[in-house]
Design an enzyme around this catalytic site. Structure first.
Site, PDB file in Angstrom:
ATOM      1  N   ASP A   1     -10.735 -88.786  21.490  1.00 44.78           N
ATOM      2  CA  ASP A   1     -10.218 -88.078  22.665  1.00 44.78           C
ATOM      3  C   ASP A   1     -10.559 -86.600  22.640  1.00 44.78           C
ATOM      4  OD1 ASP A   1      -8.868 -90.264  23.852  1.00 44.78           O
ATOM      5  OD2 ASP A   1      -7.504 -90.169  22.164  1.00 44.78           O
TER       6      ASP A   1
ATOM      7  N   HIS B   1      -5.041 -90.081  13.607  1.00 41.21           N
ATOM      8  CA  HIS B   1      -5.189 -91.445  14.108  1.00 41.21           C
ATOM      9  C   HIS B   1      -4.416 -92.364  13.183  1.00 41.21           C
ATOM     10  CE1 HIS B   1      -7.054 -95.147  15.486  1.00 41.21           C
ATOM     11  NE2 HIS B   1      -7.398 -94.464  16.557  1.00 41.21           N
TER      12      HIS B   1
HETATM   13  N1  ACO Z   1      -0.812 -82.500  14.751  1.00 37.30           N
HETATM   14  C1  ACO Z   1      -0.013 -82.088  13.747  1.00 37.30           C
HETATM   15  N2  ACO Z   1       0.512 -82.910  12.799  1.00 37.30           N
HETATM   16  C2  ACO Z   1       0.209 -84.215  12.909  1.00 37.30           C
HETATM   17  C3  ACO Z   1      -0.627 -84.719  13.921  1.00 37.30           C
HETATM   18  C4  ACO Z   1      -1.143 -83.803  14.863  1.00 37.30           C
HETATM   19  N3  ACO Z   1      -1.941 -84.224  15.858  1.00 37.30           N
HETATM   20  N4  ACO Z   1      -0.749 -86.060  13.785  1.00 37.30           N
HETATM   21  C5  ACO Z   1      -0.032 -86.390  12.697  1.00 37.30           C
HETATM   22  N5  ACO Z   1       0.546 -85.280  12.166  1.00 37.30           N
HETATM   23  C6  ACO Z   1       1.360 -85.204  10.919  1.00 37.30           C
HETATM   24  C7  ACO Z   1       2.763 -85.729  11.137  1.00 37.30           C
HETATM   25  O1  ACO Z   1       3.651 -84.697  11.504  1.00 37.30           O
HETATM   26  C8  ACO Z   1       3.069 -86.301   9.767  1.00 37.30           C
HETATM   27  O2  ACO Z   1       3.381 -85.231   8.905  1.00 37.30           O
HETATM   28  P1  ACO Z   1       4.455 -85.438   7.703  1.00 37.30           P
HETATM   29  O3  ACO Z   1       3.829 -86.490   6.811  1.00 37.30           O
HETATM   30  O4  ACO Z   1       4.566 -84.096   7.058  1.00 37.30           O
HETATM   31  O5  ACO Z   1       5.720 -85.891   8.362  1.00 37.30           O
HETATM   32  C9  ACO Z   1       1.742 -86.884   9.313  1.00 37.30           C
HETATM   33  O6  ACO Z   1       0.745 -86.101   9.982  1.00 37.30           O
HETATM   34  C10 ACO Z   1       1.548 -88.363   9.655  1.00 37.30           C
HETATM   35  O7  ACO Z   1       1.789 -88.526  11.041  1.00 37.30           O
HETATM   36  P2  ACO Z   1       2.371 -89.843  11.716  1.00 37.30           P
HETATM   37  O8  ACO Z   1       2.972 -89.490  13.037  1.00 37.30           O
HETATM   38  O9  ACO Z   1       3.220 -90.570  10.734  1.00 37.30           O
HETATM   39  O10 ACO Z   1       1.055 -90.654  11.929  1.00 37.30           O
HETATM   40  P3  ACO Z   1       0.862 -91.845  12.929  1.00 37.30           P
HETATM   41  O11 ACO Z   1      -0.180 -92.709  12.329  1.00 37.30           O
HETATM   42  O12 ACO Z   1       2.145 -92.492  13.271  1.00 37.30           O
HETATM   43  O13 ACO Z   1       0.332 -91.123  14.261  1.00 37.30           O
HETATM   44  C11 ACO Z   1      -0.984 -90.399  16.044  1.00 37.30           C
HETATM   45  C12 ACO Z   1      -0.944 -91.212  14.746  1.00 37.30           C
HETATM   46  C13 ACO Z   1       0.088 -90.903  17.030  1.00 37.30           C
HETATM   47  C14 ACO Z   1      -2.343 -90.597  16.710  1.00 37.30           C
HETATM   48  C15 ACO Z   1      -0.761 -88.899  15.715  1.00 37.30           C
HETATM   49  O14 ACO Z   1      -1.729 -88.459  14.803  1.00 37.30           O
HETATM   50  C16 ACO Z   1      -0.738 -88.008  16.966  1.00 37.30           C
HETATM   51  O15 ACO Z   1       0.301 -87.908  17.623  1.00 37.30           O
HETATM   52  N6  ACO Z   1      -1.924 -87.390  17.310  1.00 37.30           N
HETATM   53  C17 ACO Z   1      -2.013 -86.583  18.509  1.00 37.30           C
HETATM   54  C18 ACO Z   1      -2.185 -87.475  19.721  1.00 37.30           C
HETATM   55  C19 ACO Z   1      -3.556 -88.114  19.784  1.00 37.30           C
HETATM   56  O16 ACO Z   1      -4.577 -87.463  19.615  1.00 37.30           O
HETATM   57  N7  ACO Z   1      -3.576 -89.434  20.063  1.00 37.30           N
HETATM   58  C20 ACO Z   1      -4.815 -90.198  20.218  1.00 37.30           C
HETATM   59  C21 ACO Z   1      -4.864 -91.324  19.272  1.00 37.30           C
HETATM   60  S1  ACO Z   1      -6.421 -92.066  19.339  1.00 37.30           S
HETATM   61  C22 ACO Z   1      -6.439 -93.067  20.648  1.00 37.30           C
HETATM   62  O17 ACO Z   1      -5.467 -93.557  21.160  1.00 37.30           O
HETATM   63  C23 ACO Z   1      -7.789 -93.376  21.218  1.00 37.30           C
END
Ligand code: ACO
Length: 445
Positions: free
Chosen positions: A379, A321
């Site tokens: 979710d 998140h």
């Molecule tokens: N699976 C694997 N790796 C992940 C995930 C994941 N679900 N989420 C983040 N990471 C990793 C990234 O690859 C990154 O790794 P790095 O530092 O080695 O490059 C690190 O964790 C940080 O990730 P970011 O993308 O920079 O984090 P951001 O805050 O931008 O993204 C997000 C948040 C979009 C929710 C992301 O975690 C994601 O895509 N999750 C899956 C989709 C999801 O569940 N969305 C629901 C959000 S909640 C809502 O809307 C109610």
């Protein structure tokens, strides 16, 4: 109608604290005021930065940017705290109901008995939609995604209720606000019925908000349908848990759309579009698709490895998140709720739930997820619960949109009342070509 609460907006405190920005290229210094909210990190006020210094700030994805003042929702992502108007989400989920939470978000206080009864009455008596809107549905393909229908139909509400689109008239604002909250379950249930080829079911005024939605989604005219109270309560909880979440992508979209003076129906349609994406509200649908793709517990390590592989775009849906770097408090409530629903329905061996629980266990222990603070989000469990209740995956995000309407509209209302409200207009770091002469078509290579 009894007098509704009027919200007070506490002024932000500057307290004379400032940070100094030093431009070493010109040896100039600029003092920037530090603002204190009632809770949360301190905020550097850069509103006059460009005017005073000629600099813009650069923050794609707004990871360090506060876009507005708000008194509605507080999140401490490090501690896993979510509060609406000061009340914890755990408390609201346990003791309150969605109608109360809507009132709280809109008017700033929990309603007293008379205010609640008046509010529920007004919402209940606006749940029907204009009969001509039914024809609008028939223009969609039967296999249209419910979010496509929701975005279209909610956008069209401004054409059906245009007498409530003057945002400068408080009574029209109030009416549009209540109409949106009241009609959203009807609109979502109709999208579902349309996909099944079943007749639309009219709302029933003797049912509460969540029960009425289940009735409109699951009953058919040829037989009696009794709403199971455990499912009614679980539905209401899902609505509470999704009601608002501060300045996320869809809420910011609603605020930006509204900042131009657009009417609330159009703004909520914009919010629905923004919510649809898999990185936001579409994640609950993506979770179930992913669990289905994993298929069995023994394939979990393969998918965990894929999630960790930087050359593979796969991400574990329902994990991570932008704000929570701790367990999402909504996920904790919903985890319990999903077990109640499964036990009420006598679902013992739900393979997808087994995969989900195993996946959660492994991810919570795996260094990759631990180091990055990637916990299950709301979710992760909403998909499981909604599946058990009988909703197809394509409806999950539509239900999220239904519930989030209260938050969107409360945030929109707050923005409209802001005395110094301006159109939202970010700037950019331009990386394109500098000026160059136009080349005639016959001279281009
Ligand atoms: N699976 C694997 N790796 C992940 C995930 C994941 N679900 N989420 C983040 N990471 C990793 C990234 O690859 C990154 O790794 P790095 O530092 O080695 O490059 C690190 O964790 C940080 O990730 P970011 O993308 O920079 O984090 P951001 O805050 O931008 O993204 C997000 C948040 C979009 C929710 C992301 O975690 C994601 O895509 N999750 C899956 C989709 C999801 O569940 N969305 C629901 C959000 S909640 C809502 O809307 C109610």
């Amino acid at each position: 109608m009894s007098k509704t609460h009027t919200e007070k907006n506490p002024s932000k405190r500057a307290d004379g604290e400032y940070v100094t920005l030093i431009d070493h290229s010109s040896d100039k210094q600029y003092n920037l005021s530090v603002l204190h909210g009632t809770e949360g990190p301190k905020v550097i006020d850069i509103q006059s930065l460009y005017k005073d210094t000629g600099f813009f700030t650069y923050d794609p994805g707004y990871t360090s940017t506060g876009s507005c003042d708000s008194t509605i929702t507080f999140i401490d992502g490090e501690k896993g705290i979510l509060r609406h108007r000061g009340y914890s989400i755990e408390n609201l989920a346990e003791h309150s109901d969605y109608m109360e939470v809507c009132y709280l978000l809109l008017y700033g206080e929990l309603p007293n008995a008379e205010q609640k009864s008046d509010f529920v009455h007004e919402i209940t008596y606006h749940t029907m939609v204009h009969e001509q809107l039914l024809g609008f549905y028939r223009g969609f393909r039967r296999d249209a995604h419910p979010m496509a229908i929701m975005a279209g139909v909610v956008g069209a509400l401004s054409a059906f209720y245009h007498e409530n689109t003057d945002i400068n008239d408080p009574e029209q604002r109030r009416m549009a606000t209540h109409q949106l909250i009241a009609k959203m379950p009807t609109i979502a249930a109709m999208a579902y019925k349309y996909s099944l080829g079943q007749p639309f079911v009219y709302p029933r005024n003797d049912l509460d908000y969540a029960e009425n939605f289940l009735h409109m989604a699951f009953s058919v005219p040829c037989e009696d349908y009794q709403v199971n109270p455990v499912l009614g309560r679980a539905m209401d909880r899902i609505f509470i848990l999704h009601a608002d979440h501060e300045q996320n992508a869809s809420t910011s979209t609603v605020r930006i759309a509204g900042s131009s003076g657009a009417n609330p129906f159009a703004c909520i349609a914009a919010g629905i579009a923004s919510l649809w994406g898999p990185a936001h509200g579409g994640a609950n649908e993506a979770v179930l698709n992913m669990l289905g793709e994993i298929g069995s517990k023994d394939r979990i390590p393969e998918f965990i490895n894929r999630a960790k592989d930087k050359n593979d775009p796969f991400r574990l849906m329902g994990f991570g998140h932008r704000v929570y770097k701790n367990y999402d408090p909504r996920a904790a409530v919903l985890r319990e709720s999903s077990h109640q629903v499964l036990s009420e329905l006598g679902i013992k061996d739900e393979p997808l739930l087994d995969i989900a629980i195993e996946l959660e266990k492994i991810a919570l222990e795996d260094d990759y997820f631990v180091e990055r603070k990637l916990f299950p989000n709301v979710d992760f469990y909403s998909g499981i619960t909604l599946r058990a209740m009988g909703f197809p995956t394509s409806m999950y995000t539509a239900l999220f949109a239904l519930a989030r309407t209260a938050g969107w509209i409360a945030q929109w209302k707050e923005m409209i009342k802001e005395p110094h409200q301006k159109i939202g207009r970010p700037r950019q770091l331009y990386l394109g070509s500098q000026e160059r002469p136009y080349v005639l078509l016959n001279k281009r290579g």
